[in-house]
Design a protein around this motif. Sequence first.
Motif, PDB file in Angstrom:
ATOM      1  N   TYR A 136       0.845  -1.192   0.000  1.00 31.59           N
ATOM      2  CA  TYR A 136       0.000   0.000   0.000  1.00 31.59           C
ATOM      3  C   TYR A 136       0.882   1.244   0.000  1.00 31.59           C
ATOM      4  CZ  TYR A 136      -3.733  -3.119   1.750  1.00 31.59           C
ATOM      5  OH  TYR A 136      -4.647  -4.123   1.920  1.00 31.59           O
ATOM      6  N   CYS A 137       0.467   2.245  -0.749  1.00 26.54           N
ATOM      7  CA  CYS A 137       1.018   3.582  -0.603  1.00 26.54           C
ATOM      8  C   CYS A 137       0.020   4.383   0.230  1.00 26.54           C
ATOM      9  CB  CYS A 137       1.216   4.257  -1.960  1.00 26.54           C
ATOM     10  SG  CYS A 137       2.482   3.476  -2.983  1.00 26.54           S
ATOM     11  N   VAL A 138       0.500   5.090   1.232  1.00 24.31           N
ATOM     12  CA  VAL A 138      -0.364   5.844   2.132  1.00 24.31           C
ATOM     13  C   VAL A 138      -0.127   7.332   1.925  1.00 24.31           C
ATOM     14  CG1 VAL A 138      -1.043   6.250   4.532  1.00 24.31           C
ATOM     15  CG2 VAL A 138      -0.295   3.964   3.816  1.00 24.31           C
ATOM     16  N   GLU A 139      -1.200   8.064   1.693  1.00 21.57           N
ATOM     17  CA  GLU A 139      -1.137   9.514   1.511  1.00 21.57           C
ATOM     18  C   GLU A 139      -1.967  10.197   2.591  1.00 21.57           C
ATOM     19  OE1 GLU A 139       0.631  11.369  -0.433  1.00 21.57           O
ATOM     20  OE2 GLU A 139       1.544   9.707  -1.551  1.00 21.57           O
ATOM     21  N   MET A 140      -1.362  11.098   3.336  1.00 19.35           N
ATOM     22  CA  MET A 140      -2.058  11.864   4.373  1.00 19.35           C
ATOM     23  C   MET A 140      -2.311  13.260   3.842  1.00 19.35           C
ATOM     24  SD  MET A 140      -3.341  11.867   7.373  1.00 19.35           S
ATOM     25  CE  MET A 140      -4.466  13.267   7.361  1.00 19.35           C
ATOM     26  N   ASP A 141      -3.599  13.586   3.656  1.00 24.42           N
ATOM     27  CA  ASP A 141      -3.986  14.896   3.127  1.00 24.42           C
ATOM     28  C   ASP A 141      -4.635  15.704   4.241  1.00 24.42           C
ATOM     29  OD1 ASP A 141      -4.777  16.845   0.937  1.00 24.42           O
ATOM     30  OD2 ASP A 141      -6.731  16.307   1.769  1.00 24.42           O
ATOM     31  N   ARG A 142      -3.996  16.774   4.662  1.00 22.62           N
ATOM     32  CA  ARG A 142      -4.560  17.652   5.681  1.00 22.62           C
ATOM     33  C   ARG A 142      -5.362  18.749   4.988  1.00 22.62           C
ATOM     34  NH1 ARG A 142      -1.095  20.030   9.595  1.00 22.62           N
ATOM     35  NH2 ARG A 142      -2.952  19.992  10.911  1.00 22.62           N
ATOM     36  N   GLY A 143      -6.514  18.319   4.463  1.00 25.18           N
ATOM     37  CA  GLY A 143      -7.351  19.214   3.683  1.00 25.18           C
ATOM     38  C   GLY A 143      -7.909  20.376   4.475  1.00 25.18           C
ATOM     39  N   ILE A 185      -5.712   6.851   0.803  1.00 28.54           N
ATOM     40  CA  ILE A 185      -5.710   8.297   1.018  1.00 28.54           C
ATOM     41  C   ILE A 185      -6.476   8.592   2.299  1.00 28.54           C
ATOM     42  CG2 ILE A 185      -6.361  10.554   0.093  1.00 28.54           C
ATOM     43  CD1 ILE A 185      -6.287   9.190  -2.718  1.00 28.54           C
ATOM     44  N   VAL A 186      -5.832   9.272   3.220  1.00 30.58           N
ATOM     45  CA  VAL A 186      -6.462   9.647   4.490  1.00 30.58           C
ATOM     46  C   VAL A 186      -6.528  11.171   4.547  1.00 30.58           C
ATOM     47  CG1 VAL A 186      -6.344   9.502   7.007  1.00 30.58           C
ATOM     48  CG2 VAL A 186      -5.553   7.569   5.611  1.00 30.58           C
ATOM     49  N   THR A 187      -7.704  11.710   4.780  1.00 30.08           N
ATOM     50  CA  THR A 187      -7.867  13.157   4.864  1.00 30.08           C
ATOM     51  C   THR A 187      -8.558  13.529   6.167  1.00 30.08           C
ATOM     52  OG1 THR A 187      -8.783  15.118   3.764  1.00 30.08           O
ATOM     53  CG2 THR A 187     -10.059  13.088   3.592  1.00 30.08           C
ATOM     54  N   ASP A 188      -8.314  14.745   6.637  1.00 34.16           N
ATOM     55  CA  ASP A 188      -8.937  15.199   7.881  1.00 34.16           C
ATOM     56  C   ASP A 188     -10.124  16.111   7.622  1.00 34.16           C
ATOM     57  OD1 ASP A 188      -7.672  17.441   6.949  1.00 34.16           O
ATOM     58  OD2 ASP A 188      -6.565  17.871   8.791  1.00 34.16           O
ATOM     59  N   ASP A 189     -10.591  16.163   6.354  1.00 36.99           N
ATOM     60  CA  ASP A 189     -11.680  17.063   5.987  1.00 36.99           C
ATOM     61  C   ASP A 189     -12.747  16.286   5.225  1.00 36.99           C
ATOM     62  OD1 ASP A 189     -12.805  19.113   3.725  1.00 36.99           O
ATOM     63  OD2 ASP A 189     -12.396  20.155   5.605  1.00 36.99           O
ATOM     64  N   VAL A 190     -13.991  16.323   5.721  1.00 33.39           N
ATOM     65  CA  VAL A 190     -15.080  15.537   5.130  1.00 33.39           C
ATOM     66  C   VAL A 190     -15.331  15.928   3.677  1.00 33.39           C
ATOM     67  CG1 VAL A 190     -17.546  15.007   5.261  1.00 33.39           C
ATOM     68  CG2 VAL A 190     -16.184  15.125   7.360  1.00 33.39           C
ATOM     69  N   ARG A 191     -15.453  17.228   3.411  1.00 36.54           N
ATOM     70  CA  ARG A 191     -15.725  17.676   2.042  1.00 36.54           C
ATOM     71  C   ARG A 191     -14.583  17.311   1.105  1.00 36.54           C
ATOM     72  NH1 ARG A 191     -18.541  23.693   2.608  1.00 36.54           N
ATOM     73  NH2 ARG A 191     -20.417  23.003   3.740  1.00 36.54           N
ATOM     74  N   ARG A 192     -13.373  17.444   1.609  1.00 39.96           N
ATOM     75  CA  ARG A 192     -12.206  17.076   0.799  1.00 39.96           C
ATOM     76  C   ARG A 192     -12.270  15.586   0.457  1.00 39.96           C
ATOM     77  NH1 ARG A 192      -7.627  20.209  -1.219  1.00 39.96           N
ATOM     78  NH2 ARG A 192      -5.737  19.003  -0.934  1.00 39.96           N
ATOM     79  N   GLY A 193     -12.650  14.768   1.438  1.00 40.42           N
ATOM     80  CA  GLY A 193     -12.765  13.339   1.192  1.00 40.42           C
ATOM     81  C   GLY A 193     -13.793  13.023   0.115  1.00 40.42           C
ATOM     82  N   GLN A 194     -14.928  13.711   0.158  1.00 44.76           N
ATOM     83  CA  GLN A 194     -15.959  13.515  -0.864  1.00 44.76           C
ATOM     84  C   GLN A 194     -15.454  13.906  -2.245  1.00 44.76           C
ATOM     85  OE1 GLN A 194     -19.075  15.918   0.846  1.00 44.76           O
ATOM     86  NE2 GLN A 194     -19.964  14.216   1.985  1.00 44.76           N
ATOM     87  N   GLU A 198     -14.891  11.551  -5.627  1.00 41.79           N
ATOM     88  CA  GLU A 198     -15.442  11.890  -6.941  1.00 41.79           C
ATOM     89  C   GLU A 198     -14.339  11.869  -8.002  1.00 41.79           C
ATOM     90  OE1 GLU A 198     -17.294  15.674  -6.459  1.00 41.79           O
ATOM     91  OE2 GLU A 198     -18.871  14.916  -5.130  1.00 41.79           O
ATOM     92  N   MET A 199     -13.177  12.383  -7.659  1.00 44.48           N
ATOM     93  CA  MET A 199     -12.060  12.393  -8.604  1.00 44.48           C
ATOM     94  C   MET A 199     -11.642  10.980  -8.969  1.00 44.48           C
ATOM     95  SD  MET A 199      -9.834  15.459  -6.807  1.00 44.48           S
ATOM     96  CE  MET A 199      -8.427  15.303  -7.897  1.00 44.48           C
ATOM     97  N   ILE A 200     -11.638  10.082  -7.979  1.00 40.76           N
ATOM     98  CA  ILE A 200     -11.278   8.687  -8.243  1.00 40.76           C
ATOM     99  C   ILE A 200     -12.321   8.033  -9.139  1.00 40.76           C
ATOM    100  CG2 ILE A 200     -11.003   6.417  -7.170  1.00 40.76           C
ATOM    101  CD1 ILE A 200      -9.848   7.925  -4.711  1.00 40.76           C
TER     102      ILE A 200
END
Length: 227
Positions: A136-143, A185-194, A198-200
């Motif tokens: 796995y590649c893990v990406e932490m996005d602090r949106g 992909i792990v993000t700390d922002d709900v809207r960013r996660g949505q 969608e992009m995926i």
Amino acid sequence: MSVMTNAQKGSYRVKAILDAITICKVIDTNQIAELYFRFPSGLRKCQAVMKTLYDKKLVKKTRLSLDTATIYYKGRLPENLEHALALTWCYAWMKQRPGETLLTWELEQLKEFGNILRADALCSVRIDMTKEIRWYCVEMDRGSINRNKFDKIDKYIALYNREGVPGSPLLKRLDNPLRFPKIIIVTDDVRRGQKIREMIANANTRLKFEVHLLASIKERSDNLCQS
């Protein structure tokens, strides 16, 4: 098979804690307690053990603020401490994912990724039922603080298009797994996660992605530790 004494269990746990600090660079008291002190008085015991390790100069410590958990480390602190701590939550979660055994966790850049991207973490697990090794590649996005366009999907697709064939330098580096690494992909922002989901969904690729909220990662880790 002999049963370990309490002293042996304590030594084994201390080694595991020190190894985790080496692997993750930083780890806080809550994360240590959830990984290695899974009992009602675990946090207090964790604090006592970490005080001993600090007094023996085996670890260093700091805090983000007076009302946050103590952070432990050995060498230099990462440039972005909050980002590093969020990645450690991902490590704790991966350590406890049902049906998988975490084998490796790397934070260093792989030369095989070239100039396409820098992964936040690369890890391998063994599937308990089949014994297959997966990556796995893990990406932490602090949106919550980063409003730039999330461009890692396009970059991972470019990496997959270049390295996703059998015998590629990247797959050779990973001992030729059956599957190309899945991207978590792990993000700390709900809207960013949505938005990322969608992009995926709109991406034209066979590359596999997972998207999780950091809050959910913490909650699942906590629930697993209490089960």
